[in-house]
Scaffold this active site. Structure first.
Site, PDB file in Angstrom:
ATOM      1  N   ASN A 120      39.644   3.297 -36.300  1.00 38.59           N
ATOM      2  CA  ASN A 120      41.080   3.220 -35.999  1.00 38.59           C
ATOM      3  C   ASN A 120      41.372   3.134 -34.502  1.00 38.59           C
ATOM      4  OD1 ASN A 120      44.095   3.999 -36.482  1.00 38.59           O
ATOM      5  ND2 ASN A 120      43.305   5.612 -35.143  1.00 38.59           N
TER       6      ASN A 120
ATOM      7  N   SER B  18      45.554  -5.268 -37.371  1.00 40.92           N
ATOM      8  CA  SER B  18      46.955  -5.415 -36.943  1.00 40.92           C
ATOM      9  C   SER B  18      47.503  -6.745 -37.424  1.00 40.92           C
ATOM     10  CB  SER B  18      47.033  -5.370 -35.413  1.00 40.92           C
ATOM     11  OG  SER B  18      48.345  -5.672 -34.978  1.00 40.92           O
TER      12      SER B  18
ATOM     13  N   TYR C 253      43.762  -8.489 -27.561  1.00 42.84           N
ATOM     14  CA  TYR C 253      44.032  -7.556 -28.660  1.00 42.84           C
ATOM     15  C   TYR C 253      44.056  -8.310 -29.998  1.00 42.84           C
ATOM     16  CZ  TYR C 253      46.671  -4.076 -31.419  1.00 42.84           C
ATOM     17  OH  TYR C 253      47.090  -3.181 -32.383  1.00 42.84           O
TER      18      TYR C 253
ATOM     19  N   SER D 129      40.631  -9.346 -30.954  1.00 45.08           N
ATOM     20  CA  SER D 129      39.800  -8.219 -31.410  1.00 45.08           C
ATOM     21  C   SER D 129      40.141  -7.862 -32.853  1.00 45.08           C
ATOM     22  CB  SER D 129      39.983  -6.997 -30.490  1.00 45.08           C
ATOM     23  OG  SER D 129      41.237  -6.369 -30.697  1.00 45.08           O
ATOM     24  N   LYS D 130      41.421  -7.930 -33.196  1.00 43.51           N
ATOM     25  CA  LYS D 130      41.842  -7.554 -34.543  1.00 43.51           C
ATOM     26  C   LYS D 130      41.482  -8.647 -35.556  1.00 43.51           C
ATOM     27  CE  LYS D 130      43.596  -3.546 -33.459  1.00 43.51           C
ATOM     28  NZ  LYS D 130      42.956  -2.308 -33.936  1.00 43.51           N
TER      29      LYS D 130
HETATM   30  P1  NAP Z   1      47.830   5.259 -30.355  1.00 46.60           P
HETATM   31  O1  NAP Z   1      48.861   6.278 -30.651  1.00 46.60           O
HETATM   32  O2  NAP Z   1      47.813   4.622 -29.018  1.00 46.60           O
HETATM   33  O3  NAP Z   1      46.395   5.899 -30.653  1.00 46.60           O
HETATM   34  C1  NAP Z   1      45.217   5.249 -30.271  1.00 46.60           C
HETATM   35  C2  NAP Z   1      44.055   6.181 -30.524  1.00 46.60           C
HETATM   36  O4  NAP Z   1      42.846   5.547 -30.076  1.00 46.60           O
HETATM   37  C3  NAP Z   1      44.202   7.493 -29.784  1.00 46.60           C
HETATM   38  O5  NAP Z   1      43.753   8.548 -30.609  1.00 46.60           O
HETATM   39  C4  NAP Z   1      43.275   7.311 -28.602  1.00 46.60           C
HETATM   40  O6  NAP Z   1      42.788   8.589 -28.221  1.00 46.60           O
HETATM   41  C5  NAP Z   1      42.165   6.456 -29.205  1.00 46.60           C
HETATM   42  N1  NAP Z   1      41.419   5.712 -28.204  1.00 46.60           N
HETATM   43  C6  NAP Z   1      41.873   4.709 -27.398  1.00 46.60           C
HETATM   44  N2  NAP Z   1      40.917   4.322 -26.546  1.00 46.60           N
HETATM   45  C7  NAP Z   1      39.823   5.093 -26.816  1.00 46.60           C
HETATM   46  C8  NAP Z   1      38.522   5.181 -26.253  1.00 46.60           C
HETATM   47  N3  NAP Z   1      38.128   4.395 -25.233  1.00 46.60           N
HETATM   48  N4  NAP Z   1      37.670   6.088 -26.752  1.00 46.60           N
HETATM   49  C9  NAP Z   1      38.034   6.901 -27.762  1.00 46.60           C
HETATM   50  N5  NAP Z   1      39.253   6.862 -28.348  1.00 46.60           N
HETATM   51  C10 NAP Z   1      40.130   5.971 -27.871  1.00 46.60           C
HETATM   52  O7  NAP Z   1      47.884   4.061 -31.384  1.00 46.60           O
HETATM   53  P2  NAP Z   1      48.270   3.934 -32.931  1.00 46.60           P
HETATM   54  O8  NAP Z   1      49.534   3.216 -32.985  1.00 46.60           O
HETATM   55  O9  NAP Z   1      48.096   5.214 -33.661  1.00 46.60           O
HETATM   56  O10 NAP Z   1      47.136   2.905 -33.352  1.00 46.60           O
HETATM   57  C11 NAP Z   1      46.113   3.202 -34.262  1.00 46.60           C
HETATM   58  C12 NAP Z   1      45.560   1.878 -34.772  1.00 46.60           C
HETATM   59  O11 NAP Z   1      46.595   1.120 -35.395  1.00 46.60           O
HETATM   60  C13 NAP Z   1      44.991   0.985 -33.660  1.00 46.60           C
HETATM   61  O12 NAP Z   1      43.839   0.339 -34.153  1.00 46.60           O
HETATM   62  C14 NAP Z   1      46.093  -0.028 -33.455  1.00 46.60           C
HETATM   63  O13 NAP Z   1      45.610  -1.250 -32.946  1.00 46.60           O
HETATM   64  C15 NAP Z   1      46.628  -0.179 -34.860  1.00 46.60           C
HETATM   65  N6  NAP Z   1      47.986  -0.726 -34.915  1.00 46.60           N
HETATM   66  C16 NAP Z   1      49.055  -0.003 -34.455  1.00 46.60           C
HETATM   67  C17 NAP Z   1      50.316  -0.571 -34.526  1.00 46.60           C
HETATM   68  C18 NAP Z   1      51.552   0.149 -34.059  1.00 46.60           C
HETATM   69  O14 NAP Z   1      52.643  -0.449 -34.128  1.00 46.60           O
HETATM   70  N7  NAP Z   1      51.469   1.376 -33.605  1.00 46.60           N
HETATM   71  C19 NAP Z   1      50.482  -1.855 -35.045  1.00 46.60           C
HETATM   72  C20 NAP Z   1      49.371  -2.553 -35.475  1.00 46.60           C
HETATM   73  C21 NAP Z   1      48.126  -1.968 -35.425  1.00 46.60           C
HETATM   74  P3  NAP Z   1      42.538   9.132 -26.739  1.00 46.60           P
HETATM   75  O15 NAP Z   1      43.565   8.513 -25.840  1.00 46.60           O
HETATM   76  O16 NAP Z   1      42.637  10.600 -26.909  1.00 46.60           O
HETATM   77  O17 NAP Z   1      41.140   8.686 -26.432  1.00 46.60           O
END
Ligand code: NAP
Length: 250
Positions: free
Chosen positions: A88, A139, A152, A155-156
């Site tokens: 994730n 995504s 991005y 990657s997805k």
């Molecule tokens: P988020 O709140 O930004 O969370 C991202 C998570 O990834 C955090 O726990 C962060 O933890 C961790 N992370 C980032 N870089 C890292 C690294 N180098 N090493 C270890 N951990 C890392 O994002 P989210 O919205 O929950 O997204 C979760 C997933 O859903 C992602 O794959 C994202 O692409 C996908 N997604 C989200 C949306 C949206 O609208 N939110 C839409 C489409 C897809 P730390 O900062 O503590 O390391």
């Protein structure tokens, strides 16, 4: 909804907030032992302290190579097995292609795609042993419609393809691989965009592209991740399930 994950071990990357946190809490509510992976140790410990089952915090940076073996060895040392891998964690950068740098492209592809693949690879034999499964969080951006998200989106898209490939490669081991592709979900990932374009503007205008007329919540994405990770989805593999309020139907 509470799924039955009693006796299962689940590794969730990006567990410190947002969708990963919600998924970890759902898995725990279903009885799983959850391995929480991210960089923010304090946040991971705070979440772990609220879980009902035994859990493991691994604070590490997925952009570092050594992290992959660390996650594998600590998980197996503590729980002796893995049943569910949820890839994730992701970094998202909104930058036009003409300003893209090699370093930014590398970091995005490394964290979002290569390390997810590497975790599948190093845990493969353990997943074969438990007939476990993988859920990759991709995504709707993989469709490329958003613009200014080249690395991005790529990657997805790559992770979607990897998911399908793994589902075929591992079908004879009875290991399933699926992906969940969220649309607009209110998490910290949006903060840079809010800063750039204004929170009210983004909240009101982006949602016009969503037929259901609202932003998704991390819990709504976690529900689908958990369904795919559960035995209820025992005949589902190689799928990319969009959870986007119908956005890409338009
Ligand atoms: P988020 O709140 O930004 O969370 C991202 C998570 O990834 C955090 O726990 C962060 O933890 C961790 N992370 C980032 N870089 C890292 C690294 N180098 N090493 C270890 N951990 C890392 O994002 P989210 O919205 O929950 O997204 C979760 C997933 O859903 C992602 O794959 C994202 O692409 C996908 N997604 C989200 C949306 C949206 O609208 N939110 C839409 C489409 C897809 P730390 O900062 O503590 O390391």
């Amino acid at each position: 909804m509470v799924f039955d994950f009693k006796g299962k071990t689940a590794v969730v990357t990006g567990a410190s907030r947002g969708i990963g946190e919600a998924t970890s809490r759902h898995l725990d509510a279903g009885g799983a032992n959850v391995v929480l992976v991210a960089r923010s140790k304090d946040k991971l410990n705070a979440i772990a302290s609220e879980l009902q089952n035994e859990s493991l915090v691994i604070d590490c940076d997925l952009s570092e190579d050594r992290t992959i073996d660390l996650i594998k060895s600590k998980t197996i040392e503590k729980f002796s097995k893995i049943d569910i891998l949820v890839n994730n964690a992701a970094v998202e950068r909104n930058e036009p292609a003409h300003r893209a740098t090699a370093a930014a492209i590398d970091e995005t592809l490394l964290v979002n795609l290569r390390q997810a693949f590497m975790l599948c690879s190093v845990f493969s034999k353990d997943l074969f042993a438990t007939k476990g499964n993988v859920v990759n969080v991709t995504s709707t951006a993989a469709a490329g419609a958003g613009g200014t998200q080249g690395a991005y989106a790529a990657s997805k898209g790559g992770l979607n393809t990897l998911t399908k490939n793994l589902s075929n490669e591992w079908a004879n081991k009875e290991v399933r691989a699926n992906a969940v592709a969220p649309g607009l979900v209110l998490t910290e990932m949006w903060e840079p965009t809010f800063e750039l374009l204004g929170e009210e503007n983004v909240m009101e205008n982006f949602v016009k592209r969503v037929p259901l007329g609202k932003w998704g919540t991390p819990e709504e994405i976690a529900n689908v991740i958990c369904f795919l990770a559960s035995d209820l989805a025992s005949y589902v593999t190689g799928q990319v399930v969009r959870v986007d309020g119908g956005m890409l139907n338009l």
